[in-house]
Design an enzyme around this catalytic site. Structure first.
Site, PDB file in Angstrom:
ATOM      1  N   LEU A 199       0.820  -1.230   0.000  1.00 39.38           N
ATOM      2  CA  LEU A 199       0.000   0.000   0.000  1.00 39.38           C
ATOM      3  C   LEU A 199       0.851   1.277   0.000  1.00 39.38           C
ATOM      4  CD1 LEU A 199      -3.249  -0.174   2.147  1.00 39.38           C
ATOM      5  CD2 LEU A 199      -2.935  -0.013  -0.299  1.00 39.38           C
ATOM      6  N   HIS A 200       2.135   1.173   0.122  1.00 39.05           N
ATOM      7  CA  HIS A 200       3.069   2.304   0.064  1.00 39.05           C
ATOM      8  C   HIS A 200       2.667   3.557   0.875  1.00 39.05           C
ATOM      9  CE1 HIS A 200       5.107   0.326  -3.289  1.00 39.05           C
ATOM     10  NE2 HIS A 200       4.096   0.508  -4.106  1.00 39.05           N
TER      11      HIS A 200
END
Ligand code: BDR
Ligand code: CA
Length: 355
Positions: free
Chosen positions: A264-265
């Site tokens: 999901l950074h």
């Protein structure tokens, strides 16, 4: 509450950064600025306003910033995010409130300077163009804020957690080219300016791919976000978010060969502002762990074009050097409390559902 400003390019992962910054009870989201990146500025701006409407927070002001890099043309990530920057769902609402016309950097400076000194965080989850413009035009903001949290770059060891597919993992440390992470590669001059800034480089936390590739939205995570902790919470918002997750899970599997679930950074750069999240140890190649106080000097390779990077050049690579103990520099956490992260994200989603 910690005052935060989010600069982003929504973008599937940015959507979750917006959710977390708007609904975490310890954070007060002052505003959002948008930047070129995953898609064009007009798309990322529209997407930001639409997401805010979807999560019941249309009152958060959105200001469009730069449509291209400091010196370079924009580059978009259609292969990962689709042409709109946020493909994969028909449930994104028409924005209840349009974006504002005031230039982003003026709004950012005004909002950040109105907070008590040494309290506010600026969080960047896209190309760093707006942030570089802000500190060039309003240098006083640098000494005023508490910190700058950036999702970007790569140290070079995330393949130990999640190999990056097609290129031999040992030969590849970036996601957008062999050496470079997308947010840094699209505006390397802006990134290098910030990492060299004499005040900001001591206040910056960098969340590189090494950390984000540890936090994968697996099937279990997707089930949690779809139906909640008791399995009974399904709403249109949850379906929309999981459709977005499903879309980029597919592109991540196709493009990078990561089939367990996509990283999901971006919300991790928000989580890094909160107490107690970082510090779970992961190894970084070449660096012995020196504890929570370890700091780095970071430079970005600015020679070469985007095309050169695709051909194997190091353009956009973050080159880091571990500093001697006690020296100030960029903080690069070694990891994150992953289960707490998903639980906190789910809590924020519950809050959004109940608005
Ligand atoms: C970053 O690039 C974009 O595709 C994502 O939104 C994230 O900010 C990951 O490299
Ligand atoms: Ca982003």
């Amino acid at each position: 509450k910690i005052p935060v400003w989010l600069d982003c390019d929504p973008g599937h992962q940015d959507t979750f950064a917006i959710l977390l910054s708007a609904y975490h009870p310890s954070l007060s989201l002052l505003g959002i600025s948008t930047v070129h990146g995953n898609s064009s500025l007009s798309h990322t701006t529209y997407n930001a306003t639409s997401i805010l409407t979807a999560i019941g927070a249309p009152h958060i002001p959105v200001y469009p910033g730069a449509s291209s890099g400091l010196t370079r043309p924009a580059v978009h990530a259609d292969a990962i995010h689709g042409a709109s920057g946020l493909d994969g769902t028909a449930l994104l609402p028409v924005p209840a409130v349009p974006h504002l016309e005031e230039p982003a950097i003026d709004a950012m400076a005004a909002a950040l300077l109105s907070t008590p000194k040494d309290t506010a965080w600026l969080i960047a989850t896209g190309a760093l163009t707006n942030i570089a413009h802000l500190f060039t035009s309003y240098p006083e903001v640098a000494s005023h804020i508490r910190g700058l949290s950036i999702m970007g770059g790569s140290i070079g060891n995330h393949f130990t957690a999640a190999p990056l597919g097609k290129v031999d993992a040992k030969e590849r440390i970036g996601n957008w080219s062999q050496w470079a992470e997308f947010n840094i590669l699209v505006d390397p001059e802006a990134a290098d300016f910030l990492f060299q800034h004499p005040v900001l480089n001591k206040k910056t936390t960098l969340i590189p791919l090494d950390v984000t590739h540890l936090v994968l939205a697996t099937k279990n995570v997707q089930a949690l976000l779809l139906d909640g902790k008791d399995g009974k919470q399904r709403t249109t918002l949850r379906v929309m978010l999981v459709e977005l997750l499903t879309f980029f899970a597919k592109t991540y599997a196709e493009v990078f060969g990561i089939t367990e679930g996509p990283p999901l950074h971006d919300p991790l750069a928000v989580a890094a502002v909160l107490d107690g999240f970082t510090g779970v140890q992961i190894p970084f190649r070449d660096f012995e762990h020196k504890g929570e106080r370890e700091r780095y000097a970071v430079r970005v390779v600015t020679e070469g074009s985007h095309g050169d990077a695709q051909a194997g050049a190091e353009t956009g690579r973050t080159v880091v050097k571990l500093l001697p103990e006690g020296e100030e520099g960029v903080k690069i956490p070694r990891g994150l409390d992953i289960s707490r992260f998903w639980s906190v994200l789910e809590d924020c989603l519950e809050r959004a559902d109940n608005v």
